[in-house]
Write a protein that holds these residues in place. Sequence first.
Motif, PDB file in Angstrom:
ATOM      1  N   ASN A  38     -19.245  40.927 -64.569  1.00  0.00           N
ATOM      2  CA  ASN A  38     -18.380  41.874 -63.847  1.00  0.00           C
ATOM      3  C   ASN A  38     -18.557  41.729 -62.342  1.00  0.00           C
ATOM      4  N   LYS A  39     -19.813  41.581 -61.925  1.00  0.00           N
ATOM      5  CA  LYS A  39     -20.130  41.428 -60.500  1.00  0.00           C
ATOM      6  C   LYS A  39     -19.567  40.106 -59.978  1.00  0.00           C
ATOM      7  N   ALA A  40     -19.629  39.056 -60.815  1.00  0.00           N
ATOM      8  CA  ALA A  40     -19.084  37.744 -60.412  1.00  0.00           C
ATOM      9  C   ALA A  40     -17.573  37.837 -60.224  1.00  0.00           C
ATOM     10  N   THR A  41     -16.894  38.555 -61.129  1.00  0.00           N
ATOM     11  CA  THR A  41     -15.444  38.738 -61.014  1.00  0.00           C
ATOM     12  C   THR A  41     -15.104  39.512 -59.744  1.00  0.00           C
ATOM     13  N   LEU A  70     -24.124  47.457 -68.170  1.00  0.00           N
ATOM     14  CA  LEU A  70     -25.357  48.211 -67.878  1.00  0.00           C
ATOM     15  C   LEU A  70     -25.800  47.981 -66.441  1.00  0.00           C
ATOM     16  N   ILE A  71     -25.645  46.756 -65.967  1.00  0.00           N
ATOM     17  CA  ILE A  71     -26.065  46.408 -64.601  1.00  0.00           C
ATOM     18  C   ILE A  71     -25.215  47.161 -63.575  1.00  0.00           C
ATOM     19  N   GLU A  72     -23.934  47.386 -63.914  1.00  0.00           N
ATOM     20  CA  GLU A  72     -23.012  48.072 -63.005  1.00  0.00           C
ATOM     21  C   GLU A  72     -23.256  49.579 -62.942  1.00  0.00           C
ATOM     22  N   ASP A  73     -23.870  50.124 -64.001  1.00  0.00           N
ATOM     23  CA  ASP A  73     -24.091  51.572 -64.100  1.00  0.00           C
ATOM     24  C   ASP A  73     -25.478  51.893 -63.549  1.00  0.00           C
ATOM     25  N   ALA A  74     -25.534  52.491 -62.346  1.00  0.00           N
ATOM     26  CA  ALA A  74     -26.809  52.692 -61.641  1.00  0.00           C
ATOM     27  C   ALA A  74     -27.834  53.428 -62.497  1.00  0.00           C
ATOM     28  N   GLU A  75     -27.384  54.487 -63.183  1.00  0.00           N
ATOM     29  CA  GLU A  75     -28.313  55.278 -63.996  1.00  0.00           C
ATOM     30  C   GLU A  75     -28.791  54.488 -65.217  1.00  0.00           C
ATOM     31  N   LEU A 106     -18.344  28.448 -60.276  1.00  0.00           N
ATOM     32  CA  LEU A 106     -19.755  28.142 -60.541  1.00  0.00           C
ATOM     33  C   LEU A 106     -20.616  28.564 -59.353  1.00  0.00           C
ATOM     34  N   ASP A 107     -20.147  28.277 -58.137  1.00  0.00           N
ATOM     35  CA  ASP A 107     -20.892  28.702 -56.933  1.00  0.00           C
ATOM     36  C   ASP A 107     -21.047  30.226 -56.892  1.00  0.00           C
ATOM     37  N   ILE A 108     -19.984  30.926 -57.272  1.00  0.00           N
ATOM     38  CA  ILE A 108     -20.053  32.391 -57.295  1.00  0.00           C
ATOM     39  C   ILE A 108     -21.054  32.855 -58.355  1.00  0.00           C
ATOM     40  N   ALA A 109     -21.038  32.219 -59.539  1.00  0.00           N
ATOM     41  CA  ALA A 109     -22.003  32.550 -60.595  1.00  0.00           C
ATOM     42  C   ALA A 109     -23.440  32.328 -60.109  1.00  0.00           C
ATOM     43  N   LEU A 110     -23.665  31.233 -59.386  1.00  0.00           N
ATOM     44  CA  LEU A 110     -25.005  30.947 -58.843  1.00  0.00           C
ATOM     45  C   LEU A 110     -25.437  32.049 -57.879  1.00  0.00           C
ATOM     46  N   MET A 111     -24.527  32.452 -57.010  1.00  0.00           N
ATOM     47  CA  MET A 111     -24.848  33.500 -56.025  1.00  0.00           C
ATOM     48  C   MET A 111     -25.152  34.827 -56.707  1.00  0.00           C
ATOM     49  N   VAL A 112     -24.314  35.183 -57.687  1.00  0.00           N
ATOM     50  CA  VAL A 112     -24.434  36.507 -58.317  1.00  0.00           C
ATOM     51  C   VAL A 112     -25.565  36.531 -59.341  1.00  0.00           C
ATOM     52  N   TYR A 113     -25.542  35.599 -60.305  1.00  0.00           N
ATOM     53  CA  TYR A 113     -26.542  35.637 -61.380  1.00  0.00           C
ATOM     54  C   TYR A 113     -27.934  35.283 -60.855  1.00  0.00           C
ATOM     55  N   GLY A 114     -28.010  34.122 -60.173  1.00  0.00           N
ATOM     56  CA  GLY A 114     -29.308  33.611 -59.735  1.00  0.00           C
ATOM     57  C   GLY A 114     -29.845  34.275 -58.483  1.00  0.00           C
ATOM     58  N   GLY A 115     -28.957  34.942 -57.720  1.00  0.00           N
ATOM     59  CA  GLY A 115     -29.371  35.589 -56.476  1.00  0.00           C
ATOM     60  C   GLY A 115     -29.322  37.094 -56.569  1.00  0.00           C
ATOM     61  N   LEU A 116     -28.138  37.650 -56.336  1.00  0.00           N
ATOM     62  CA  LEU A 116     -27.954  39.090 -56.220  1.00  0.00           C
ATOM     63  C   LEU A 116     -28.543  39.884 -57.387  1.00  0.00           C
ATOM     64  N   VAL A 117     -28.106  39.590 -58.613  1.00  0.00           N
ATOM     65  CA  VAL A 117     -28.554  40.382 -59.767  1.00  0.00           C
ATOM     66  C   VAL A 117     -30.016  40.085 -60.095  1.00  0.00           C
TER      67      VAL A 117
END
Length: 259
Positions: free
Chosen positions: A43-46, A14-19, A70-81
């Motif tokens: 998906n974004k983390a991958t 759902l997060i990947e689908d803009a609409e 884990l660092d990537i998960a922190l950046m994506v989950y806790g930051g970007l998304v």
Amino acid sequence: MKQKLSVVKIGGNLIEDAEGFKKVLDLFAKLDGNKILVHGGGNKATELANQLGVESKMVNGRRITNAETLDIALMVYGGLVSKKIVAKLQALGTDAIGMSGADANAIRAHKRPKKNVDFGFVGDVDMVNTYAIFKLLQAGFTPIFCALTHDGKGQLFNTNADTIAAELAVAMSDQFETTLYYCFEKKGVLQNVEDENSVIHYIDSKGYDELLAYGIIADGMLPKLHNCFYALRNHVAKVCVGNTNMLEADNSDYTTLTL
């Protein structure tokens, strides 16, 4: 009489689908009363891991989390998304606040023990700080939880977002009449995976056992429904599974689970 609380979990697709992303946040913002949003972002983390040349390893649909991932998960989950969701909800008039399990010591976990598989820095939930979350809700904030927890000793963990949603719903059910919503791309639990419209509208414990026996519930739905019935057995009032339309007041085309 207890106040109502909605705990809504939205999946990575759902997060990947803009609409779809815009629609689910619009509907979430319109929900009455106390509410909590829980989001993934796998998906974004991958995608980011691939861009950085870091290999993503999965076992039975669950991510192996080493120090790099884990660092990537922190950046994506806790930051970007997280921050994108918070900013969009603020624009919709919802006073959202981005949270990981470490913020306000909200969700403590321990490192999953090595059995057949070493999942690395993956956490299993020990405790939800209901007092802190209650105070945030009482102050008019809407907590937005990402899929991260901590051990209270400085170590962060990647933790399944479906599990976090179930644990939050269970913990808050002492103070609230809680409904847990699992929002994903399907209309609900399907009788036939090939037929998008074959939604099973009601499932109780007996029906669940029968669906398992016939292999109708399989693959990715297994852990999701395990979390659903775990929540119901621990005093969550109602659990619903379906797509974004489930959050519309006049829609009934989704799956409701009860004991």
